[in-house]
Design a protein around this motif. Structure first.
Motif, PDB file in Angstrom:
ATOM      1  N   PHE A 124       0.826  -1.206   0.000  1.00  0.00           N
ATOM      2  CA  PHE A 124       0.000   0.000   0.000  1.00  0.00           C
ATOM      3  C   PHE A 124       0.868   1.267   0.000  1.00  0.00           C
ATOM      4  O   PHE A 124       0.638   2.193  -0.769  1.00  0.00           O
ATOM      5  N   SER A 125       1.895   1.283   0.859  1.00  0.00           N
ATOM      6  CA  SER A 125       2.771   2.471   0.955  1.00  0.00           C
ATOM      7  C   SER A 125       3.512   2.722  -0.340  1.00  0.00           C
ATOM      8  O   SER A 125       3.600   3.863  -0.802  1.00  0.00           O
ATOM      9  N   SER A 126       4.067   1.642  -0.948  1.00  0.00           N
ATOM     10  CA  SER A 126       4.849   1.873  -2.169  1.00  0.00           C
ATOM     11  C   SER A 126       3.942   2.318  -3.314  1.00  0.00           C
ATOM     12  O   SER A 126       4.316   3.186  -4.110  1.00  0.00           O
ATOM     13  N   ILE A 127       2.721   1.773  -3.398  1.00  0.00           N
ATOM     14  CA  ILE A 127       1.804   2.178  -4.473  1.00  0.00           C
ATOM     15  C   ILE A 127       1.323   3.614  -4.244  1.00  0.00           C
ATOM     16  O   ILE A 127       1.289   4.419  -5.171  1.00  0.00           O
ATOM     17  N   SER A 128       0.990   3.956  -2.997  1.00  0.00           N
ATOM     18  CA  SER A 128       0.524   5.325  -2.690  1.00  0.00           C
ATOM     19  C   SER A 128       1.587   6.363  -3.040  1.00  0.00           C
ATOM     20  O   SER A 128       1.286   7.412  -3.619  1.00  0.00           O
ATOM     21  N   THR A 129       2.845   6.059  -2.696  1.00  0.00           N
ATOM     22  CA  THR A 129       3.949   6.983  -2.997  1.00  0.00           C
ATOM     23  C   THR A 129       4.080   7.174  -4.503  1.00  0.00           C
ATOM     24  O   THR A 129       4.226   8.295  -4.999  1.00  0.00           O
ATOM     25  N   GLY A 130       4.003   6.060  -5.244  1.00  0.00           N
ATOM     26  CA  GLY A 130       4.118   6.126  -6.714  1.00  0.00           C
ATOM     27  C   GLY A 130       2.984   6.922  -7.335  1.00  0.00           C
ATOM     28  O   GLY A 130       3.200   7.716  -8.252  1.00  0.00           O
ATOM     29  N   ILE A 131       1.755   6.736  -6.825  1.00  0.00           N
ATOM     30  CA  ILE A 131       0.596   7.469  -7.353  1.00  0.00           C
ATOM     31  C   ILE A 131       0.765   8.967  -7.091  1.00  0.00           C
ATOM     32  O   ILE A 131       0.511   9.794  -7.969  1.00  0.00           O
ATOM     33  N   ASP A 132       1.238   9.312  -5.886  1.00  0.00           N
ATOM     34  CA  ASP A 132       1.489  10.730  -5.555  1.00  0.00           C
ATOM     35  C   ASP A 132       2.485  11.349  -6.541  1.00  0.00           C
ATOM     36  O   ASP A 132       2.310  12.480  -6.992  1.00  0.00           O
ATOM     37  N   ARG A 135      -1.323   1.764 -15.209  1.00  0.00           N
ATOM     38  CA  ARG A 135      -0.134   0.986 -15.618  1.00  0.00           C
ATOM     39  C   ARG A 135       0.793   0.770 -14.431  1.00  0.00           C
ATOM     40  O   ARG A 135       1.328  -0.326 -14.235  1.00  0.00           O
ATOM     41  N   PHE A 136       0.983   1.813 -13.629  1.00  0.00           N
ATOM     42  CA  PHE A 136       1.859   1.727 -12.461  1.00  0.00           C
ATOM     43  C   PHE A 136       1.331   0.687 -11.460  1.00  0.00           C
ATOM     44  O   PHE A 136       2.076  -0.161 -10.971  1.00  0.00           O
ATOM     45  N   VAL A 137       0.025   0.745 -11.177  1.00  0.00           N
ATOM     46  CA  VAL A 137      -0.585  -0.192 -10.205  1.00  0.00           C
ATOM     47  C   VAL A 137      -0.494  -1.622 -10.738  1.00  0.00           C
ATOM     48  O   VAL A 137      -0.132  -2.544 -10.008  1.00  0.00           O
ATOM     49  N   MET A 138      -0.784  -1.812 -12.039  1.00  0.00           N
ATOM     50  CA  MET A 138      -0.731  -3.164 -12.612  1.00  0.00           C
ATOM     51  C   MET A 138       0.690  -3.736 -12.545  1.00  0.00           C
ATOM     52  O   MET A 138       0.880  -4.902 -12.282  1.00  0.00           O
ATOM     53  N   TYR A 139       1.679  -2.878 -12.782  1.00  0.00           N
ATOM     54  CA  TYR A 139       3.067  -3.324 -12.719  1.00  0.00           C
ATOM     55  C   TYR A 139       3.385  -3.816 -11.300  1.00  0.00           C
ATOM     56  O   TYR A 139       4.003  -4.857 -11.119  1.00  0.00           O
ATOM     57  N   HIS A 140       2.938  -3.076 -10.306  1.00  0.00           N
ATOM     58  CA  HIS A 140       3.237  -3.442  -8.913  1.00  0.00           C
ATOM     59  C   HIS A 140       2.421  -4.611  -8.400  1.00  0.00           C
ATOM     60  O   HIS A 140       2.859  -5.332  -7.506  1.00  0.00           O
ATOM     61  N   LEU A 141       1.245  -4.811  -8.972  1.00  0.00           N
ATOM     62  CA  LEU A 141       0.400  -5.920  -8.501  1.00  0.00           C
ATOM     63  C   LEU A 141       0.515  -7.146  -9.406  1.00  0.00           C
ATOM     64  O   LEU A 141      -0.216  -8.108  -9.240  1.00  0.00           O
ATOM     65  N   LYS A 142       1.418  -7.099 -10.374  1.00  0.00           N
ATOM     66  CA  LYS A 142       1.710  -8.256 -11.242  1.00  0.00           C
ATOM     67  C   LYS A 142       0.447  -8.813 -11.909  1.00  0.00           C
ATOM     68  O   LYS A 142       0.289 -10.034 -12.016  1.00  0.00           O
ATOM     69  N   ASP A 143      -0.484  -7.957 -12.304  1.00  0.00           N
ATOM     70  CA  ASP A 143      -1.742  -8.360 -12.952  1.00  0.00           C
ATOM     71  C   ASP A 143      -2.637  -9.189 -12.020  1.00  0.00           C
ATOM     72  O   ASP A 143      -3.644  -9.735 -12.441  1.00  0.00           O
ATOM     73  N   GLU A 144      -2.278  -9.308 -10.738  1.00  0.00           N
ATOM     74  CA  GLU A 144      -3.111  -9.970  -9.732  1.00  0.00           C
ATOM     75  C   GLU A 144      -3.642 -11.328 -10.220  1.00  0.00           C
ATOM     76  O   GLU A 144      -4.822 -11.638 -10.103  1.00  0.00           O
ATOM     77  N   LYS A 145      -2.751 -12.165 -10.738  1.00  0.00           N
ATOM     78  CA  LYS A 145      -3.170 -13.451 -11.308  1.00  0.00           C
ATOM     79  C   LYS A 145      -3.922 -14.337 -10.309  1.00  0.00           C
ATOM     80  O   LYS A 145      -4.784 -15.110 -10.658  1.00  0.00           O
TER      81      LYS A 145
END
Length: 200
Positions: free
Chosen positions: A56-64, A82-92
């Motif tokens: 959550f922290s790393s994604i929030s920082t990236g979105i900011d 795109r940023f969220v998908m990269y970090h969540l690995k497409d949530e397979k």
């Protein structure tokens, strides 16, 4: 070492699911004993809570950081996706679904934090889009920010959207197009269509 445990656990949980991965598998992937992991986290639930906070922290920082670039609001939405998908690995493995089912307290706490961050981000994006003439002037910003969050949560429900029918990436693209077509002016729709063409 704590950071290494979080990184490796994050990778395994996102690829295989929170329920599926055992502490033995995490220890083996790290090449350490389980005892080493227990020095930092007293049990799997505590580790999962720490990993979800870490993600959550790393994604929030990236979105900011993306929002600070003050890009065109439609481009911004796709960049965040795109940023969220990269970090969540497409949530397979549909990790959010497993988290909700097996670790409801962690899920509830994470959802509250996600809502607060996403709502703030969406409200800024909507106001910016209205100023730029890309979104209609008469939209209810508060209502749309809430419905947007709700839709984002719903597309991760694998009973509604089975992963063998849709990839998470496809679902997010469909949802963003659906969201934007509902609020865009003609000028906004032509920008949206350019974004969609670039994606193809």
């Amino acid at each position: 070492m704590r950071e290494k445990i979080l990184e490796k656990s994050k990778e395994l949980f996102l690829n295989l699911g929170f329920k599926s991965v055992t502490m033995d598998e995490i220890a083996s992937a790290l090449g350490v004993s389980k005892k080493t992991i227990y020095k930092y986290f007293k049990n799997k639930t505590e580790l999962i809570a720490a990993v979800t906070d870490f993600i959550f922290s790393s994604i929030s920082t990236g979105i900011d950081m993306i929002c600070e670039l003050k890009k065109d609001p439609i481009e911004e939405i796709f960049d965040i996706k795109r940023f969220v998908m990269y970090h969540l690995k497409d949530e397979k493995s549909s990790p959010q679904y497993q988290l909700q089912k097996y670790y409801p307290k962690i899920y509830a706490s994470l959802s509250k934090k996600q809502f607060d961050v996403m709502r703030g981000c969406v409200i800024k994006n909507l106001n910016h889009g209205v100023e730029e003439g890309l979104y209609r002037k008469n939209i209810d910003v508060e209502f749309i920010s809430r419905i947007y969050f709700n839709g984002m949560v719903s597309i991760k429900n694998k009973d509604l959207f089975p992963l063998d029918h849709y990839s998470m990436n496809t679902l997010m693209n469909y949802y963003l197009e659906y969201h934007l077509r509902g609020i865009c002016t003609e000028k906004g729709v032509s920008k949206l269509e350019k974004q969609l063409e670039e994606k193809l």
